[in-house]
Design a protein around this motif. Structure first.
Motif, mmCIF file in Angstrom:
data_model
loop_
_atom_site.group_PDB
_atom_site.id
_atom_site.type_symbol
_atom_site.label_atom_id
_atom_site.label_comp_id
_atom_site.label_asym_id
_atom_site.label_seq_id
_atom_site.Cartn_x
_atom_site.Cartn_y
_atom_site.Cartn_z
ATOM 1 N N PRO A 118 -16.783 46.248 85.086
ATOM 2 C CA PRO A 118 -16.876 45.696 86.450
ATOM 3 C C PRO A 118 -18.100 46.238 87.191
ATOM 4 O O PRO A 118 -18.417 47.425 87.109
ATOM 5 N N GLY A 119 -18.793 45.347 87.892
ATOM 6 C CA GLY A 119 -20.001 45.720 88.608
ATOM 7 C C GLY A 119 -21.250 45.728 87.757
ATOM 8 O O GLY A 119 -22.339 46.055 88.244
ATOM 9 N N GLU A 120 -21.129 45.336 86.485
ATOM 10 C CA GLU A 120 -22.258 45.398 85.554
ATOM 11 C C GLU A 120 -22.693 43.995 85.141
ATOM 12 O O GLU A 120 -21.877 43.081 85.023
ATOM 13 N N THR A 121 -23.979 43.844 84.900
ATOM 14 C CA THR A 121 -24.547 42.612 84.335
ATOM 15 C C THR A 121 -25.281 42.974 83.051
ATOM 16 O O THR A 121 -26.042 43.951 83.025
ATOM 17 N N GLN A 122 -25.055 42.180 82.005
ATOM 18 C CA GLN A 122 -25.756 42.404 80.741
ATOM 19 C C GLN A 122 -26.425 41.117 80.278
ATOM 20 O O GLN A 122 -25.824 40.037 80.338
ATOM 21 N N VAL A 138 -27.191 35.333 76.063
ATOM 22 C CA VAL A 138 -25.962 35.356 76.865
ATOM 23 C C VAL A 138 -26.175 36.307 78.037
ATOM 24 O O VAL A 138 -26.670 37.417 77.841
ATOM 25 N N THR A 139 -25.810 35.862 79.226
ATOM 26 C CA THR A 139 -25.780 36.759 80.382
ATOM 27 C C THR A 139 -24.349 36.831 80.883
ATOM 28 O O THR A 139 -23.711 35.797 81.119
ATOM 29 N N ILE A 140 -23.838 38.039 81.026
ATOM 30 C CA ILE A 140 -22.468 38.255 81.485
ATOM 31 C C ILE A 140 -22.528 39.053 82.782
ATOM 32 O O ILE A 140 -23.075 40.159 82.815
ATOM 33 N N ILE A 141 -22.001 38.446 83.847
ATOM 34 C CA ILE A 141 -21.946 39.095 85.152
ATOM 35 C C ILE A 141 -20.486 39.392 85.455
ATOM 36 O O ILE A 141 -19.682 38.472 85.639
ATOM 37 N N ASN A 142 -20.145 40.663 85.481
ATOM 38 C CA ASN A 142 -18.756 41.067 85.754
ATOM 39 C C ASN A 142 -18.711 41.646 87.172
ATOM 40 O O ASN A 142 -19.295 42.694 87.452
ATOM 41 N N GLY A 200 -14.455 38.353 89.759
ATOM 42 C CA GLY A 200 -14.251 37.853 88.408
ATOM 43 C C GLY A 200 -15.516 37.975 87.577
ATOM 44 O O GLY A 200 -16.439 38.736 87.897
ATOM 45 N N THR A 201 -15.575 37.167 86.526
ATOM 46 C CA THR A 201 -16.653 37.283 85.541
ATOM 47 C C THR A 201 -17.243 35.914 85.232
ATOM 48 O O THR A 201 -16.498 34.942 85.057
ATOM 49 N N LEU A 202 -18.567 35.868 85.168
ATOM 50 C CA LEU A 202 -19.278 34.664 84.746
ATOM 51 C C LEU A 202 -19.955 34.927 83.402
ATOM 52 O O LEU A 202 -20.702 35.907 83.256
ATOM 53 N N VAL A 203 -19.680 34.044 82.442
ATOM 54 C CA VAL A 203 -20.326 34.098 81.140
ATOM 55 C C VAL A 203 -21.319 32.940 81.079
ATOM 56 O O VAL A 203 -20.914 31.773 81.100
#
Length: 348
Positions: free
Chosen positions: A16-20, A39-43, A82-85
């Motif tokens: 949570p709070g991280e983007t990869q 892939v970019t994952i924003i949690n 939430g999370t965006l993939v």
């Protein structure tokens, strides 16, 4: 209050709070080098649902790539719940070749989901994408364009008999929704069957970025994220007018009965009335021509861009408009209106 949870995939974890930004291996080349999908994952720091945005399942369909990239890298998502993939290029080999299908045996990745780890190269790739980045999600938006030589107005394809899918489709707030399960093996059909309600968004043509369509799609993505409580913004459920096409007799591909050069009299998104001339087909000398007329009053959701046809080639995709929708469309083109409340569309 629930706490935000990490998003995990084979080989990685996003807290949570991280983007990869990840280059995830989905296959190998003939030389044994990895084929990596971006892939970019924003949690978000706050708990909420998980959604995916995907594009370029067909490698030459570029408009959706820019939609996904802008959401992932230009939006302020500091307050995301939430999370965006974000999957801007699903079909990396086809994207690199700038072809629709996987160059390996010309297979369609968008007929290969949910995949199979022991089957064809396309199904193996689909399996890795689906298991890691689609199946964990609560909803999905899959962006497409028309194939080369044709162009589509922005519209949604979704199974409106499936309540959770219909929720996503309505929140996207397009004027046209074509209702169907989708083809077997397509991402939206297989994801929806496995409890990740997913819609397809068709927009524009292959091999280019079309800014007005991209901007309109971005507005609708924001509306969907608001619907699921991921962003604190307005949900636009009612776009001023809407038609939901549920029956085969409410839409048709009009095809050429003669070969020749096409003079299209209407653009993508054009309104045509029953028996109105849509286009003419003529030989090189213009000594013989064929007129093509609308079989019913409707909207041109897809039209030909390449003006050369053989008999049987598609000319346009026409969807039916009932009298009420027709009048709303005619009014909206005089003065566009939008409403956030589907139960109370704007008064006229």
């Amino acid at each position: 209050m629930d706490e935000a949870e990490p998003f995990t995939y084979d080989g990685g974890r996003v807290d949570p709070g991280e983007t990869q930004n990840v280059r995830y291996t989905v296959s190998e080349t003939y030389l044994g080098d990895p084929v990596r999908m971006p892939v970019t994952i924003i949690n978000g720091e706050r708990p909420g649902p998980t959604g995916f945005l995907s594009a370029a399942a067909h490698g030459d369909e570029l408009n959706g790539i820019e939609v996904v990239r802008e959401v992932a890298h230009e939006w302020d998502l500091g307050e995301l719940a939430g999370t965006l993939v974000c999957l801007p290029v699903l079909n990396v080999p086809a994207f690199l070749a700038q072809e629709r299908y996987l160059p390996i045996y010309d297979r369609d990745l968008n007929r290969s989901f949910p995949g199979d780890p022991e089957s064809t190269s396309a199904k193996r790739m689909a399996h890795r994408v689906f298991r890691n980045f689609v199946a964990p999600c609560d909803f999905g938006l899959d962006f497409h364009t028309s194939t080369r030589g044709r162009t589509n107005t922005l519209h949604v394809r979704a199974d409106m008999d499936d309540g959770p899918v219909a929720r996503v489709a309505k929140a996207f707030a397009s004027n046209v929704i074509i209702s169907s399960e989708g083809p077997s093996g397509s991402l939206r059909r297989e994801a929806s069957r496995m409890d990740t309600p997913t819609i397809t968004i068709e927009m524009g043509e292959a091999h280019r970025f079309q800014r007005p369509l991209i901007d309109s799609a971005l507005d609708s993505v924001r509306s969907v994220l608001a619907e699921f409580g991921m962003l604190d913004t307005e949900v636009v459920r009612w776009p001023g007018w809407r038609t939901v096409i549920e029956n085969h007799d409410e839409k048709t591909w009009i095809r050429a009965d003669a070969g020749g050069l096409v003079d299209m009299h209407h653009e993508r998104g054009g309104l045509v009335y029953e028996d109105e001339i849509i286009c003419t087909i003529a030989n090189p000398f213009k000594t013989d021509s064929t007129t093509v007329r609308a079989p019913f009053t409707g909207l041109l959701v897809g039209v030909l861009e390449n003006p050369l046809v053989y008999p049987g080639n598609p000319l346009c995709h026409l969807v039916h408009l009932d009298e009420r929708t027709l009048r709303a469309l005619e009014r909206s083109r005089e003065e566009p209106v939008f409403s956030a409340n589907p139960e109370h569309p704007p008064a006229r």
